[in-house]
Design an enzyme around this catalytic site. Structure first.
Site, PDB file in Angstrom:
ATOM      1  N   HIS A   1      18.797   4.773 -32.052  1.00 37.58           N
ATOM      2  CA  HIS A   1      18.980   4.737 -30.596  1.00 37.58           C
ATOM      3  C   HIS A   1      20.367   4.222 -30.225  1.00 37.58           C
ATOM      4  O   HIS A   1      20.940   4.638 -29.216  1.00 37.58           O
ATOM      5  CB  HIS A   1      17.893   3.880 -29.950  1.00 37.58           C
ATOM      6  CG  HIS A   1      16.528   4.365 -30.279  1.00 37.58           C
ATOM      7  ND1 HIS A   1      16.073   5.601 -29.878  1.00 37.58           N
ATOM      8  CD2 HIS A   1      15.537   3.825 -31.027  1.00 37.58           C
ATOM      9  CE1 HIS A   1      14.848   5.785 -30.341  1.00 37.58           C
ATOM     10  NE2 HIS A   1      14.502   4.725 -31.054  1.00 37.58           N
TER      11      HIS A   1
ATOM     12  N   HIS B   1      14.788   2.264 -25.982  1.00 36.57           N
ATOM     13  CA  HIS B   1      15.520   3.405 -26.547  1.00 36.57           C
ATOM     14  C   HIS B   1      16.876   3.653 -25.883  1.00 36.57           C
ATOM     15  O   HIS B   1      17.773   4.180 -26.538  1.00 36.57           O
ATOM     16  CB  HIS B   1      14.679   4.682 -26.423  1.00 36.57           C
ATOM     17  CG  HIS B   1      13.567   4.750 -27.419  1.00 36.57           C
ATOM     18  ND1 HIS B   1      12.841   5.899 -27.660  1.00 36.57           N
ATOM     19  CD2 HIS B   1      13.042   3.804 -28.247  1.00 36.57           C
ATOM     20  CE1 HIS B   1      11.917   5.657 -28.587  1.00 36.57           C
ATOM     21  NE2 HIS B   1      12.017   4.392 -28.955  1.00 36.57           N
ATOM     22  N   ASN B   2      17.006   3.345 -24.617  1.00 36.15           N
ATOM     23  CA  ASN B   2      18.238   3.712 -23.898  1.00 36.15           C
ATOM     24  C   ASN B   2      19.141   2.530 -23.592  1.00 36.15           C
ATOM     25  O   ASN B   2      20.233   2.712 -23.057  1.00 36.15           O
ATOM     26  CB  ASN B   2      17.888   4.445 -22.597  1.00 36.15           C
ATOM     27  CG  ASN B   2      16.878   5.549 -22.803  1.00 36.15           C
ATOM     28  OD1 ASN B   2      15.747   5.479 -22.334  1.00 36.15           O
ATOM     29  ND2 ASN B   2      17.268   6.569 -23.548  1.00 36.15           N
TER      30      ASN B   2
ATOM     31  N   ARG C   1      10.119   3.094  -1.107  1.00 34.14           N
ATOM     32  CA  ARG C   1       9.246   4.044  -0.425  1.00 34.14           C
ATOM     33  C   ARG C   1       8.375   4.808  -1.424  1.00 34.14           C
ATOM     34  O   ARG C   1       7.659   5.734  -1.042  1.00 34.14           O
ATOM     35  CB  ARG C   1      10.088   5.027   0.404  1.00 34.14           C
ATOM     36  CG  ARG C   1      10.842   4.338   1.542  1.00 34.14           C
ATOM     37  CD  ARG C   1      11.801   5.285   2.235  1.00 34.14           C
ATOM     38  NE  ARG C   1      12.504   4.607   3.327  1.00 34.14           N
ATOM     39  CZ  ARG C   1      13.653   5.032   3.876  1.00 34.14           C
ATOM     40  NH1 ARG C   1      14.217   6.143   3.423  1.00 34.14           N
ATOM     41  NH2 ARG C   1      14.216   4.363   4.850  1.00 34.14           N
TER      42      ARG C   1
ATOM     43  N   ARG D   1      22.697   7.136 -30.300  1.00 37.90           N
ATOM     44  CA  ARG D   1      22.546   8.015 -29.130  1.00 37.90           C
ATOM     45  C   ARG D   1      23.145   7.384 -27.881  1.00 37.90           C
ATOM     46  O   ARG D   1      23.779   8.069 -27.065  1.00 37.90           O
ATOM     47  CB  ARG D   1      21.056   8.339 -28.934  1.00 37.90           C
ATOM     48  CG  ARG D   1      20.540   9.217 -30.063  1.00 37.90           C
ATOM     49  CD  ARG D   1      19.044   9.219 -30.183  1.00 37.90           C
ATOM     50  NE  ARG D   1      18.647   9.962 -31.377  1.00 37.90           N
ATOM     51  CZ  ARG D   1      17.418   9.953 -31.875  1.00 37.90           C
ATOM     52  NH1 ARG D   1      16.461   9.250 -31.300  1.00 37.90           N
ATOM     53  NH2 ARG D   1      17.144  10.647 -32.963  1.00 37.90           N
TER      54      ARG D   1
ATOM     55  N   LEU E   1      16.917   6.649  -6.139  1.00 39.70           N
ATOM     56  CA  LEU E   1      17.829   7.676  -6.666  1.00 39.70           C
ATOM     57  C   LEU E   1      19.279   7.427  -6.280  1.00 39.70           C
ATOM     58  O   LEU E   1      20.167   7.369  -7.138  1.00 39.70           O
ATOM     59  CB  LEU E   1      17.391   9.058  -6.166  1.00 39.70           C
ATOM     60  CG  LEU E   1      16.044   9.553  -6.692  1.00 39.70           C
ATOM     61  CD1 LEU E   1      15.629  10.837  -5.991  1.00 39.70           C
ATOM     62  CD2 LEU E   1      16.119   9.776  -8.191  1.00 39.70           C
TER      63      LEU E   1
ATOM     64  N   CYS F   1      16.489   1.189  -3.448  1.00 36.87           N
ATOM     65  CA  CYS F   1      16.725   1.850  -2.157  1.00 36.87           C
ATOM     66  C   CYS F   1      15.405   2.530  -1.782  1.00 36.87           C
ATOM     67  O   CYS F   1      14.342   2.112  -2.242  1.00 36.87           O
ATOM     68  CB  CYS F   1      17.925   2.800  -2.213  1.00 36.87           C
ATOM     69  SG  CYS F   1      17.771   4.204  -3.338  1.00 36.87           S
TER      70      CYS F   1
ATOM     71  N   THR G   1      14.266   5.640  -2.473  1.00 34.37           N
ATOM     72  CA  THR G   1      13.703   6.350  -3.629  1.00 34.37           C
ATOM     73  C   THR G   1      14.127   5.754  -4.969  1.00 34.37           C
ATOM     74  O   THR G   1      13.536   6.094  -5.997  1.00 34.37           O
ATOM     75  CB  THR G   1      14.192   7.811  -3.631  1.00 34.37           C
ATOM     76  OG1 THR G   1      15.636   7.783  -3.656  1.00 34.37           O
ATOM     77  CG2 THR G   1      13.713   8.573  -2.404  1.00 34.37           C
TER      78      THR G   1
HETATM   79  C1  RB5 Z   1      17.885   5.802   3.214  1.00 36.90           C
HETATM   80  O1  RB5 Z   1      17.241   6.463   4.265  1.00 36.90           O
HETATM   81  C2  RB5 Z   1      17.617   6.517   1.904  1.00 36.90           C
HETATM   82  O2  RB5 Z   1      18.286   7.724   1.876  1.00 36.90           O
HETATM   83  C3  RB5 Z   1      18.029   5.642   0.737  1.00 36.90           C
HETATM   84  O3  RB5 Z   1      17.340   4.432   0.797  1.00 36.90           O
HETATM   85  C4  RB5 Z   1      17.750   6.213  -0.630  1.00 36.90           C
HETATM   86  O4  RB5 Z   1      16.427   6.636  -0.754  1.00 36.90           O
HETATM   87  C5  RB5 Z   1      18.702   7.215  -1.127  1.00 36.90           C
HETATM   88  O5  RB5 Z   1      18.637   7.730  -2.239  1.00 36.90           O
END
Ligand code: RB5
Length: 147
Positions: free
Chosen positions: A133, A98-99, A109, A136, A69, A65, A67
């Site tokens: 591992h 390890h994971n 981005r 864990r 995240l 995506c 980030t």
């Molecule tokens: C989209 O704008 C952005 O929020 C998504 O791609 C991502 O980075 C979310 O974690």
């Protein structure tokens, strides 16, 4: 080896580039991401990647995506998934060794194409080491079982 790859609108171009890169290397690629840049909700695609991995349709997942995240958080809600966000190759390598991570996430981005390729190579070319591992990782999965 089969790789499922998914993404939201922020990562269409990088998804296509990484997908081509994987195919050139001989991997089979299953695309479950969006193919348009129209704004869309990343949890939909994180779940698709994660389910393809736990259902055995793919050996590993790659979820991208903006980030890395949000889509990793979505992946990690599916039982059996260990998804990690990696912005450099060392962490990607250790996430396997390890994971025993089964989904690699990164941000379109955040990383450029060349770095993304190195991250992908490090992840896919590394093996889980087991031993201490495994204990864990088992403890992590026990947390999931307890809900
Ligand atoms: C989209 O704008 C952005 O929020 C998504 O791609 C991502 O980075 C979310 O974690």
């Amino acid at each position: 080896m089969k790789i499922v790859i998914g993404n939201d609108h922020a990562a269409v171009e990088l998804k296509n580039q990484i997908s081509d890169y994987l195919k050139e290397k001989g991997y089979e690629v299953l695309n479950v991401g969006t193919d348009t840049t129209e704004s869309i909700d990343y949890p939909i695609y994180g779940e698709k990647v994660a389910r393809a991995v736990v259902n055995g349709e793919a050996d590993f997942g790659i979820a991208i995506c903006g980030t890395g995240l949000g889509i990793s958080l979505a992946c990690n809600k599916v039982k059996g998934i260990r998804a990690c966000v990696c912005s450099e190759p060392y962490t990607a390598q250790m996430s396997r060794r390890h994971n025993n991570c089964n989904v690699l996430c990164f941000g379109a981005r955040v990383v450029g194409l060349d770095l993304a390729k190195m991250i992908v190579d490090s992840f896919l070319n590394s093996e889980f080491e087991g031993g201490r591992h495994q204990r864990r990782v088992d403890l992590i999965m026990d947390i999931e079982k307890r809900g």
